[in-house]
Design an enzyme around this catalytic site. Structure first.
Site, mmCIF file in Angstrom:
data_model
loop_
_atom_site.group_PDB
_atom_site.id
_atom_site.type_symbol
_atom_site.label_atom_id
_atom_site.label_comp_id
_atom_site.label_asym_id
_atom_site.label_seq_id
_atom_site.Cartn_x
_atom_site.Cartn_y
_atom_site.Cartn_z
ATOM 1 N N ASP A 75 31.245 51.274 39.611
ATOM 2 C CA ASP A 75 32.357 50.637 39.746
ATOM 3 C C ASP A 75 33.225 51.079 40.996
ATOM 4 O O ASP A 75 33.261 52.375 41.463
ATOM 5 C CB ASP A 75 33.321 50.636 38.518
ATOM 6 C CG ASP A 75 32.837 49.851 37.000
ATOM 7 O OD1 ASP A 75 31.824 49.459 37.383
ATOM 8 O OD2 ASP A 75 33.428 49.989 36.251
ATOM 9 N N ASP A 76 33.922 50.249 41.159
ATOM 10 C CA ASP A 76 35.237 50.180 42.137
ATOM 11 C C ASP A 76 35.060 50.354 43.914
ATOM 12 O O ASP A 76 35.933 50.644 44.523
ATOM 13 C CB ASP A 76 35.890 51.607 41.921
ATOM 14 C CG ASP A 76 36.639 51.468 40.616
ATOM 15 O OD1 ASP A 76 36.495 50.268 39.921
ATOM 16 O OD2 ASP A 76 37.222 52.395 40.099
ATOM 17 N N HIS A 125 34.596 42.584 40.294
ATOM 18 C CA HIS A 125 35.432 43.837 39.499
ATOM 19 C C HIS A 125 36.844 43.502 39.827
ATOM 20 O O HIS A 125 37.508 44.349 39.939
ATOM 21 C CB HIS A 125 34.824 45.187 39.902
ATOM 22 C CG HIS A 125 35.527 46.336 38.787
ATOM 23 N ND1 HIS A 125 35.429 46.120 37.717
ATOM 24 C CD2 HIS A 125 35.883 47.462 39.268
ATOM 25 C CE1 HIS A 125 35.953 47.274 37.211
ATOM 26 N NE2 HIS A 125 36.293 47.962 38.084
ATOM 27 N N HIS A 129 42.043 44.975 41.439
ATOM 28 C CA HIS A 129 41.903 46.391 40.477
ATOM 29 C C HIS A 129 43.652 46.799 40.319
ATOM 30 O O HIS A 129 43.555 48.083 40.103
ATOM 31 C CB HIS A 129 40.885 47.448 41.060
ATOM 32 C CG HIS A 129 40.502 47.945 39.868
ATOM 33 N ND1 HIS A 129 41.009 49.026 39.058
ATOM 34 C CD2 HIS A 129 39.078 48.172 39.427
ATOM 35 C CE1 HIS A 129 40.347 49.530 38.322
ATOM 36 N NE2 HIS A 129 39.001 49.138 38.369
ATOM 37 N N TYR A 167 39.318 48.533 34.160
ATOM 38 C CA TYR A 167 39.518 49.567 33.186
ATOM 39 C C TYR A 167 38.771 49.267 31.929
ATOM 40 O O TYR A 167 39.073 49.902 30.775
ATOM 41 C CB TYR A 167 41.011 49.709 32.851
ATOM 42 C CG TYR A 167 41.715 49.883 33.925
ATOM 43 C CD1 TYR A 167 41.870 51.084 34.821
ATOM 44 C CD2 TYR A 167 42.581 48.841 34.515
ATOM 45 C CE1 TYR A 167 42.463 51.348 35.992
ATOM 46 C CE2 TYR A 167 43.408 48.858 35.714
ATOM 47 C CZ TYR A 167 43.481 50.419 36.551
ATOM 48 O OH TYR A 167 44.009 50.522 37.494
ATOM 49 N N HIS A 220 30.911 55.884 39.041
ATOM 50 C CA HIS A 220 31.758 55.020 40.210
ATOM 51 C C HIS A 220 30.989 55.752 41.506
ATOM 52 O O HIS A 220 30.529 56.811 41.495
ATOM 53 C CB HIS A 220 33.315 55.978 40.141
ATOM 54 C CG HIS A 220 34.093 55.109 38.938
ATOM 55 N ND1 HIS A 220 33.968 55.707 37.745
ATOM 56 C CD2 HIS A 220 34.988 54.149 38.791
ATOM 57 C CE1 HIS A 220 34.547 54.905 36.793
ATOM 58 N NE2 HIS A 220 35.425 54.104 37.742
#
Length: 258
Positions: A75-76, A125, A129, A167, A220
């Site tokens: 993620d991210d 995503h 964010h 999240y 991540h």
């Protein structure tokens, strides 16, 4: 299954019943407070826990998988650390799914291109964010998803099907937006917490204690400590005869549509 719709209907009915009782028998108003607090507690738990399927159906693992197969997700990104992650995945001949943030795609388009060129899957995503994403209206959430899809589709040339909420929180507004965008929500059942701590031993031990057939691992690609843990974890999987498979194969869902 407990869902937001069922809970809402139940508590509206309960409050109406309490109002009737109060009018007829004069019950203590404390019962109304108890009902409201119970409603709040269930909603907080349901929205914060992606695997609860409280708001939307989320695919968090494959409970029917008996073989030693799991999927890796990141993620991210994309970020400069994504390049190190890609090198490790190549070294161990592993494919993963990267859930990307729109504004980071704009910042590192060349890194996302390498993710695609290396044969990995990508998913949505959100664009920002934002810490306030969960409070956005349906229209704003839909706009974020569509904007990020458009960025990703420049690289995939195909429609993006996978979405992971920031999240892991789902809300009624997110649910309404997803009914329009049509994304499948991809969750996880093995959370590393590498986004909240840099303690590599703690992260590594947390992951390996939860490894199981059909699992989806959340990591991540945004920090050096996550890269170091990833190499340890890939070695662990290799030593324990686990096969890393794609989210597509594990869940029998398509990441893209033509």
């Amino acid at each position: 299954m407990i869902t937001h719709k069922k809970v809402t209907i139940f508590f509206i009915s309960l409050l109406l019943f309490l109002f009737l009782l109060k009018a007829d028998k004069g019950i203590n108003e404390l019962w109304f407070l108890v009902a409201i607090l119970a409603w709040l507690a269930i909603n907080i738990y349901g929205t914060a826990r992606i695997s609860s399927n409280y708001i939307v159906k989320a695919f968090c693992n494959n409970p029917l998988e008996k073989e030693k197969k799991i999927a890796l997700t990141f993620d991210d990104g994309p970020s400069i650390y994504t390049l190190e992650v890609l090198e490790l995945l190549k070294k161990y001949n592993v494919k993963a799914t990267f859930f990307c943030i729109g504004k980071k795609i704009e910042k590192h388009p060349e890194i996302l291109q390498k993710v695609i060129d290396d044969g990995h899957l990508v998913g949505n995503h959100s664009y920002s964010h934002s810490k306030f994403f969960d409070f956005y209206t349906e229209a704003t959430i839909r706009e974020e998803l569509q904007k990020t899809d458009a960025l990703l589709e420049k690289f995939t040339s195909k429609k993006i099907n996978f979405f992971r909420p920031p999240y892991g929180v789902t809300t009624p507004s997110i649910g309404r937006a997803l009914k329009i965008t049509g994304h499948n929500v991809i969750g996880w059942n093995i959370r590393s917490l590498d986004g909240g701590t840099k303690n590599q031993e703690l992260i590594f031990n947390r992951i390996i204690k939860r490894v199981c057939p059909g699992g989806i691992v959340l990591l991540h690609d945004t920090a050096s400590h996550s890269v170091l843990v990833l190499e340890q974890f890939l070695q662990f999987l290799q030593q324990n005869n686990y096969k890393v498979t794609s989210v597509e194969e594990l869940l029998n869902l398509k990441a893209y549509e033509n």
